[in-house]
Write a protein that holds these residues in place. Structure first.
Motif, mmCIF file in Angstrom:
data_model
loop_
_atom_site.group_PDB
_atom_site.id
_atom_site.type_symbol
_atom_site.label_atom_id
_atom_site.label_comp_id
_atom_site.label_asym_id
_atom_site.label_seq_id
_atom_site.Cartn_x
_atom_site.Cartn_y
_atom_site.Cartn_z
ATOM 1 N N LEU A 171 19.232 19.938 -19.184
ATOM 2 C CA LEU A 171 17.982 20.653 -18.934
ATOM 3 C C LEU A 171 18.142 22.145 -19.189
ATOM 4 C CD1 LEU A 171 15.057 20.555 -17.810
ATOM 5 C CD2 LEU A 171 16.058 20.881 -15.543
ATOM 6 N N GLU A 172 19.228 22.725 -18.689
ATOM 7 C CA GLU A 172 19.448 24.159 -18.880
ATOM 8 C C GLU A 172 19.628 24.501 -20.355
ATOM 9 O OE1 GLU A 172 19.089 26.493 -16.818
ATOM 10 O OE2 GLU A 172 18.874 25.313 -15.003
ATOM 11 N N ILE A 173 20.336 23.648 -21.091
ATOM 12 C CA ILE A 173 20.540 23.893 -22.516
ATOM 13 C C ILE A 173 19.206 23.825 -23.264
ATOM 14 C CG2 ILE A 173 21.579 22.985 -24.627
ATOM 15 C CD1 ILE A 173 23.968 22.081 -22.881
ATOM 16 N N VAL A 174 18.412 22.797 -22.955
ATOM 17 C CA VAL A 174 17.114 22.633 -23.620
ATOM 18 C C VAL A 174 16.203 23.819 -23.315
ATOM 19 C CG1 VAL A 174 15.002 21.261 -23.670
ATOM 20 C CG2 VAL A 174 17.222 20.120 -23.730
ATOM 21 N N LEU A 175 16.125 24.206 -22.040
ATOM 22 C CA LEU A 175 15.256 25.320 -21.665
ATOM 23 C C LEU A 175 15.742 26.635 -22.264
ATOM 24 C CD1 LEU A 175 14.366 24.543 -17.935
ATOM 25 C CD2 LEU A 175 13.098 24.007 -20.012
#
Length: 276
Positions: A207-211
């Motif tokens: 999630l952090e990478i995508v965001l």
């Protein structure tokens, strides 16, 4: 649901309920927008307020810990901005958790009701999330002092945070959804994540990478604007771009955490929507 299903369902939910989520963020962030307006009018008197949204803000939070004091004096403007940002962060996170959960359970709610619910649980949210913030600040202050090689301090800091943060991700959903105290919210988060740490860690990391990648789009726009504009126009863009990110990108983080919260309750407690 597995990790892919959680993330895909969270994004689909965000799209379906976009106006409720965006309205909740706008209403919760009104004090921050007012501060930004004052900063835009008098940049020499007002510093930009800081807001904590997710783990992507940890490096900023860590660096701020080292500039609270300037020449032995307390940086009052920074402290005021941090306090306002902390308040807005708590209300924004709590209001989103409430609005997302109510919609997930098929109940109707409004941004005003969500923000009111978060303000009503402000002390509990502060107690629960304040511990995580204190841990981050303490580690940010301690790591540079104990490491013999300062070039690796941010890597060590990141590793420590990756071991701690996934266990505390569900404090806000637990406090808002179960109507419990801040300390109980911490215990609930630790309990729910126990035995499922790597699942939560994987969801959180992806999630952090995508965001972070999605956030590069408005940041790239800001860079183009800065090359073409100057002065007050550049300041306006420096405020508008993070605001757009907060409206169109960051809430996916909150939706996903609520989905993870309910997924873990299903697995550990045989929870079903009909129980609420």
């Amino acid at each position: 649901m597995d990790m892919n299903e959680v993330l895909s369902e969270a994004i689909a939910f965000f799209i379906r309920h976009f106006w409720l989520i965006a309205g909740t963020v706008m209403l919760a962030c009104l004090p921050l927008f007012a501060w930004q307006f004052l900063w835009f009018q008098q940049p020499s008197e007002w510093g930009p307020a800081q807001i904590y949204r997710s783990a992507r803000d940890l490096p900023t939070l860590a660096s701020l810990a080292n500039v609270i004091f300037i020449d032995g004096k307390v940086n009052g403007k920074l402290i005021a901005g941090l306090l306002l940002g902390g308040y807005v962060s708590l209300v924004r996170g709590g209001a989103l958790a409430f609005a997302i959960s109510e919609s997930y359970l098929g109940r109707k709610t409004t941004p005003a009701q969500a923000v009111s619910a978060a303000n009503g649980k402000l002390l509990q949210l502060l107690a629960g999330n304040g511990l995580a913030a204190l841990i981050v600040i303490a580690i940010a202050l301690i790591v540079p002092k104990v490491l013999p090689i300062h070039e690796i301090e941010m890597y060590v800091f990141a590793l420590i945070m990756m071991a701690i943060l996934p266990r505390l991700l569900l404090v806000t959903p637990a406090v808002m959804i179960e109507n419990i105290a801040g300390g109980d919210g911490i215990r609930r988060s630790l309990y729910l994540v126990q035995g499922r740490f790597w699942f939560v860690f994987a969801v959180w990391l992806v999630l952090e990478i995508v965001l972070a990648l999605l956030s590069l789009v408005p940041v790239f726009g800001l860079g183009l604007a800065q090359s073409a504009l100057s002065g007050r126009a550049e300041m306006l863009f420096s405020v508008a771009i993070p605001t757009l990110t907060m409206l169109f990108i960051d809430p996916i983080h909150d939706v996903t955490l609520v989905f993870v919260y309910y997924q873990l309750r299903r697995r550990k407690e045989r929870f079903s929507v009909g129980d609420l």
